[in-house]
Design an enzyme around this catalytic site. Structure first.
Site, PDB file in Angstrom:
ATOM      1  N   SER A   1      -6.151   0.101   2.814  1.00 54.32           N
ATOM      2  CA  SER A   1      -5.669   1.468   2.982  1.00 54.32           C
ATOM      3  C   SER A   1      -5.285   2.028   1.624  1.00 54.32           C
ATOM      4  O   SER A   1      -5.111   1.273   0.653  1.00 54.32           O
ATOM      5  CB  SER A   1      -4.436   1.467   3.907  1.00 54.32           C
ATOM      6  OG  SER A   1      -3.791   2.729   3.935  1.00 54.32           O
TER       7      SER A   1
ATOM      8  N   TYR B   1       3.479  -1.484   7.480  1.00 47.62           N
ATOM      9  CA  TYR B   1       2.073  -1.159   7.245  1.00 47.62           C
ATOM     10  C   TYR B   1       1.670  -1.496   5.815  1.00 47.62           C
ATOM     11  O   TYR B   1       0.619  -2.112   5.576  1.00 47.62           O
ATOM     12  CB  TYR B   1       1.847   0.329   7.532  1.00 47.62           C
ATOM     13  CG  TYR B   1       0.405   0.761   7.527  1.00 47.62           C
ATOM     14  CD1 TYR B   1      -0.438   0.439   8.576  1.00 47.62           C
ATOM     15  CD2 TYR B   1      -0.124   1.501   6.467  1.00 47.62           C
ATOM     16  CE1 TYR B   1      -1.768   0.851   8.582  1.00 47.62           C
ATOM     17  CE2 TYR B   1      -1.445   1.908   6.460  1.00 47.62           C
ATOM     18  CZ  TYR B   1      -2.259   1.582   7.522  1.00 47.62           C
ATOM     19  OH  TYR B   1      -3.569   1.978   7.519  1.00 47.62           O
TER      20      TYR B   1
END
Length: 280
Positions: free
Chosen positions: A148, A161
């Site tokens: 990401s 995350y």
């Protein structure tokens, strides 16, 4: 990796997790157009059925679907064996499935933290471990791990995350170095701002009785997540074909990556000022 031939998709077996929606669904259709053989993995059986039907329509060589909940802690050896029995083995593994958990580290429960890590990190490791013998036995194979933008920069309220995506990045880079010279390529992907439902479907760490957290995620999705998943898929497939070790998607993600390297201790204050200026 530079000496490996370009990846040819026609007739090659491609395993894709999180294939029922978002980038996974877009990757499925992009590979189907290239006549790939597809093994699609997701917990959403209805979504898999829809995407697999579309893949057949646009030219996939063969399509199988596997309803799997990646949060259950399985080692995936059974899945790897079943895919090998059906398709003869995997040539391309795309670890795409991922989830988001909203809240500060203080707010989130360890149960929710562990749930996210199971899907975003442990499933990536376990699937790669399960399929690696097949990939090594099929020279010219490839692995794609979706990290990401938040595997490059670390915003507050996303500790879980960020932890998972930085770990995916490190796992991918170390594994790529181990596989050097063994004719298995690996690409780690850092998408930024792709319009998927991952933010909209985030698990909330606190009660959201008034809908404020959901509304905030909706605003973020509309303003920040603008790149069509089809374009992200096109770039990922091109990176696999060219055997690129690393792909950063979107101009904003590339700028954030550069800023984090130039000013590793101060980059977030600069990014935060920019976000405030855009009312994100």
């Amino acid at each position: 990796m530079a000496t490996m031939e370009r990846f040819a998709f026609a007739g090659r077996t491609c395993v894709i997790t999180g294939a029922a929606s978002g980038i996974g669904a877009a990757l499925t259709l992009e590979l189907a157009k290239r006549r790939a053989v597809l093994a699609l993995v997701d917990r959403d059986a209805d979504g898999l059925a829809r995407v697999s039907a579309l893949a057949r329509e646009v030219g996939a060589g063969d399509v199988s679907t596997w309803v799997v909940d990646l949060s259950d802690g399985g080692d995936r050896l059974d899945l790897a064996a079943e895919v090998a029995a059906r398709h003869g083995g995997a040539d391309l593994l795309i670890n795409n499935a991922g989830v988001v958990l909203s809240g500060t580290f203080e707010q989130v429960s360890m149960k929710d933290f562990d749930w996210l890590m199971e899907i975003n990190l442990h499933a990536v490791v376990r699937l790669t471990k399960a399929f690696l013998p097949q990939l090594l036995a099929r020279p010219g194979s490839h692995v794609v791990n979706i990290s990401s933008l938040f595997g490059l920069v670390a915003p507050p309220t996303q500790v879980a995350y960020v932890t998972s995506k930085y770990a995916v990045r490190g796992f991918s880079e170390a594994l790529r170095h181990e596989l050097a010279g063994r004719r298995v390529g690996l690409t780690v992907v850092h998408p930024g701002g792709v319009r998927t439902n991952i933010a909209r479907n985030a698990r909330m760490s606190l009660p959201d009785d008034d809908g404020a957290q959901a509304a905030q995620h909706e605003r973020f999705t509309e303003r920040a997540l603008t790149l069509p998943p089809e374009e992200a898929a096109r770039q990922i497939v091109a990176a696999v074909q060219a055997r690129r070790p690393r792909l950063v998607i979107t101009r904003a993600a590339k700028l954030a990556d550069l800023l984090a390297r130039v000013a590793p201790g101060r980059y977030w204050s600069v990014i935060e000022r920019g976000l405030r200026g855009k009312n994100l």
